[in-house]
Design a protein around this motif. Structure first.
Motif, PDB file in Angstrom:
ATOM      1  N   LYS A 204       0.817  -1.215   0.000  1.00  0.00           N
ATOM      2  CA  LYS A 204       0.000   0.000   0.000  1.00  0.00           C
ATOM      3  C   LYS A 204       0.851   1.266   0.000  1.00  0.00           C
ATOM      4  N   PHE A 205       1.947   1.235   0.736  1.00  0.00           N
ATOM      5  CA  PHE A 205       2.809   2.423   0.778  1.00  0.00           C
ATOM      6  C   PHE A 205       3.343   2.750  -0.615  1.00  0.00           C
ATOM      7  N   ALA A 206       3.819   1.719  -1.319  1.00  0.00           N
ATOM      8  CA  ALA A 206       4.342   1.936  -2.673  1.00  0.00           C
ATOM      9  C   ALA A 206       3.232   2.387  -3.613  1.00  0.00           C
ATOM     10  N   GLY A 207       2.036   1.834  -3.428  1.00  0.00           N
ATOM     11  CA  GLY A 207       0.913   2.230  -4.263  1.00  0.00           C
ATOM     12  C   GLY A 207       0.559   3.699  -4.098  1.00  0.00           C
ATOM     13  N   ARG A 208       0.651   4.191  -2.872  1.00  0.00           N
ATOM     14  CA  ARG A 208       0.372   5.616  -2.628  1.00  0.00           C
ATOM     15  C   ARG A 208       1.519   6.504  -3.094  1.00  0.00           C
ATOM     16  N   LEU A 209       2.734   5.966  -3.016  1.00  0.00           N
ATOM     17  CA  LEU A 209       3.910   6.757  -3.382  1.00  0.00           C
ATOM     18  C   LEU A 209       4.070   6.906  -4.894  1.00  0.00           C
ATOM     19  N   THR A 210       3.649   5.903  -5.657  1.00  0.00           N
ATOM     20  CA  THR A 210       3.902   5.884  -7.100  1.00  0.00           C
ATOM     21  C   THR A 210       3.404   7.130  -7.834  1.00  0.00           C
ATOM     22  N   PRO A 211       2.131   7.535  -7.692  1.00  0.00           N
ATOM     23  CA  PRO A 211       1.701   8.735  -8.430  1.00  0.00           C
ATOM     24  C   PRO A 211       2.444   9.992  -7.999  1.00  0.00           C
ATOM     25  N   ILE A 212       2.771  10.082  -6.711  1.00  0.00           N
ATOM     26  CA  ILE A 212       3.525  11.244  -6.225  1.00  0.00           C
ATOM     27  C   ILE A 212       4.917  11.253  -6.845  1.00  0.00           C
ATOM     28  N   ALA A 213       5.541  10.070  -6.870  1.00  0.00           N
ATOM     29  CA  ALA A 213       6.893   9.961  -7.421  1.00  0.00           C
ATOM     30  C   ALA A 213       6.912  10.303  -8.906  1.00  0.00           C
ATOM     31  N   TYR A 214       5.890   9.867  -9.641  1.00  0.00           N
ATOM     32  CA  TYR A 214       5.873  10.143 -11.079  1.00  0.00           C
ATOM     33  C   TYR A 214       5.605  11.613 -11.378  1.00  0.00           C
ATOM     34  N   ILE A 215       4.799  12.250 -10.553  1.00  0.00           N
ATOM     35  CA  ILE A 215       4.596  13.693 -10.729  1.00  0.00           C
ATOM     36  C   ILE A 215       5.903  14.435 -10.442  1.00  0.00           C
ATOM     37  N   ALA A 216       6.562  14.041  -9.347  1.00  0.00           N
ATOM     38  CA  ALA A 216       7.847  14.665  -9.008  1.00  0.00           C
ATOM     39  C   ALA A 216       8.878  14.408 -10.102  1.00  0.00           C
ATOM     40  N   TRP A 217       8.877  13.193 -10.648  1.00  0.00           N
ATOM     41  CA  TRP A 217       9.813  12.846 -11.719  1.00  0.00           C
ATOM     42  C   TRP A 217       9.552  13.697 -12.961  1.00  0.00           C
ATOM     43  N   SER A 218       8.283  13.879 -13.285  1.00  0.00           N
ATOM     44  CA  SER A 218       7.927  14.698 -14.447  1.00  0.00           C
ATOM     45  C   SER A 218       8.398  16.139 -14.266  1.00  0.00           C
ATOM     46  N   LEU A 219       8.169  16.679 -13.081  1.00  0.00           N
ATOM     47  CA  LEU A 219       8.600  18.054 -12.806  1.00  0.00           C
ATOM     48  C   LEU A 219      10.123  18.167 -12.841  1.00  0.00           C
ATOM     49  N   TRP A 220      10.796  17.129 -12.349  1.00  0.00           N
ATOM     50  CA  TRP A 220      12.263  17.132 -12.381  1.00  0.00           C
ATOM     51  C   TRP A 220      12.780  17.113 -13.818  1.00  0.00           C
ATOM     52  N   LEU A 221      12.165  16.294 -14.664  1.00  0.00           N
ATOM     53  CA  LEU A 221      12.569  16.253 -16.069  1.00  0.00           C
ATOM     54  C   LEU A 221      12.402  17.623 -16.724  1.00  0.00           C
ATOM     55  N   ILE A 222      11.262  18.247 -16.483  1.00  0.00           N
ATOM     56  CA  ILE A 222      10.995  19.555 -17.085  1.00  0.00           C
ATOM     57  C   ILE A 222      11.997  20.594 -16.586  1.00  0.00           C
ATOM     58  N   ALA A 223      12.233  20.600 -15.274  1.00  0.00           N
ATOM     59  CA  ALA A 223      13.184  21.558 -14.705  1.00  0.00           C
ATOM     60  C   ALA A 223      14.589  21.324 -15.250  1.00  0.00           C
ATOM     61  N   THR A 224      14.963  20.059 -15.395  1.00  0.00           N
ATOM     62  CA  THR A 224      16.283  19.731 -15.943  1.00  0.00           C
ATOM     63  C   THR A 224      16.384  20.163 -17.401  1.00  0.00           C
ATOM     64  N   GLY A 225      15.305  19.962 -18.149  1.00  0.00           N
ATOM     65  CA  GLY A 225      15.293  20.386 -19.545  1.00  0.00           C
ATOM     66  C   GLY A 225      15.452  21.887 -19.684  1.00  0.00           C
TER      67      GLY A 225
END
Length: 234
Positions: A204-225
């Motif tokens: 359950k912890f990983a299930g709740r973390l996954t969407p948060i992590a992917y949003i953070a990952w997306s923002l990180w990619l954009i900021a890095t770009g």
């Protein structure tokens, strides 16, 4: 310089495309919640979506393919970073693209056939049961094991390696590298949602973390770009 510009553009465009496709699937197909429904209901909903839904799944799968050139271009753009580290990162990034593509491509090619087959007038209960087994087996193997487990793990690994490379690069601010390492570690952790004791019901912890992590990952990619494009311009 051209590679760095291309990498910067892809770093911005890819997460936008990925999230747009995901949002469209959520709105039109109730994805991913629909996967918790019985197979016949999922296939009925898929069939109702028609060719537009099939095309949308194809677009979503293609966003995974684009991650391969992104990984290669990023490796060639981080001046000052260790070349061996970048090479390993690029390899892992290409593998991440491959497994995520394999996890998604069943939707525009296999699932339409299953959706038609289960709705045929002469479809017997036995045939419907076989279709259910095939659908669920592909979901578990290509969806959970290949696309999610390996996809999250390799994407997280790529992010960690790129983050480390950024901290030693002269092009992108080092703090973005630290963010990449943290986000990558979170994604790697999410890859264990259905591993071992969690295979049946999920962690359950990983299930709740996954969407948060992917949003953070997306923002990180954009900021890095953005940072990469600014660095090249300077």
């Amino acid at each position: 310089m051209i590679a760095a510009i291309a990498a910067g553009v892809l770093l911005i465009a890819l997460p936008l495309a990925f999230n747009a496709a995901f949002a469209a699937l959520a709105a039109t197909f109730d994805y991913p919640d629909i996967l918790r429904r019985p197979t016949e209901e999922v296939l009925e909903r898929f069939r109702a979506g028609g060719s537009r839904l099939v095309l949308l799944w194809w677009v979503f799968a293609m966003t995974a393919v684009l991650f391969a050139p992104l990984a290669v271009l990023v490796a060639g753009s981080l001046s000052g970073a260790d070349r061996a580290l970048l090479g390993i990162g690029a390899t892992i990034g290409v593998l991440a693209a491959l497994v995520q593509f394999l996890g998604l491509i069943r939707w525009p090619f296999l699932v339409p056939y299953l959706a038609r087959a289960i709705d045929e007038p002469d479809a017997t209960p036995a045939r419907k049961e076989v279709i259910d087994v095939v659908f669920q087996a592909f979901n578990r193997y290509l969806g959970v094991a290949v696309g999610e487990h390996l996809g999250y793990l390799l994407t997280g690994g790529w992010s960690i390696l790129v983050g480390i490379a950024i901290t030693t690069s002269t092009v992108v601010p080092a703090w973005l590298g630290v963010v990449g390492i943290i986000v990558g570690a979170a994604l790697a952790l999410c890859s264990f949602e259905f591993v071992g004791a969690f295979e049946l019901r999920g962690w359950k912890f990983a299930g709740r973390l996954t969407p948060i992590a992917y949003i953070a990952w997306s923002l990180w990619l954009i900021a890095t770009g953005i940072a990469l494009l600014v660095g090249v311009a300077d």
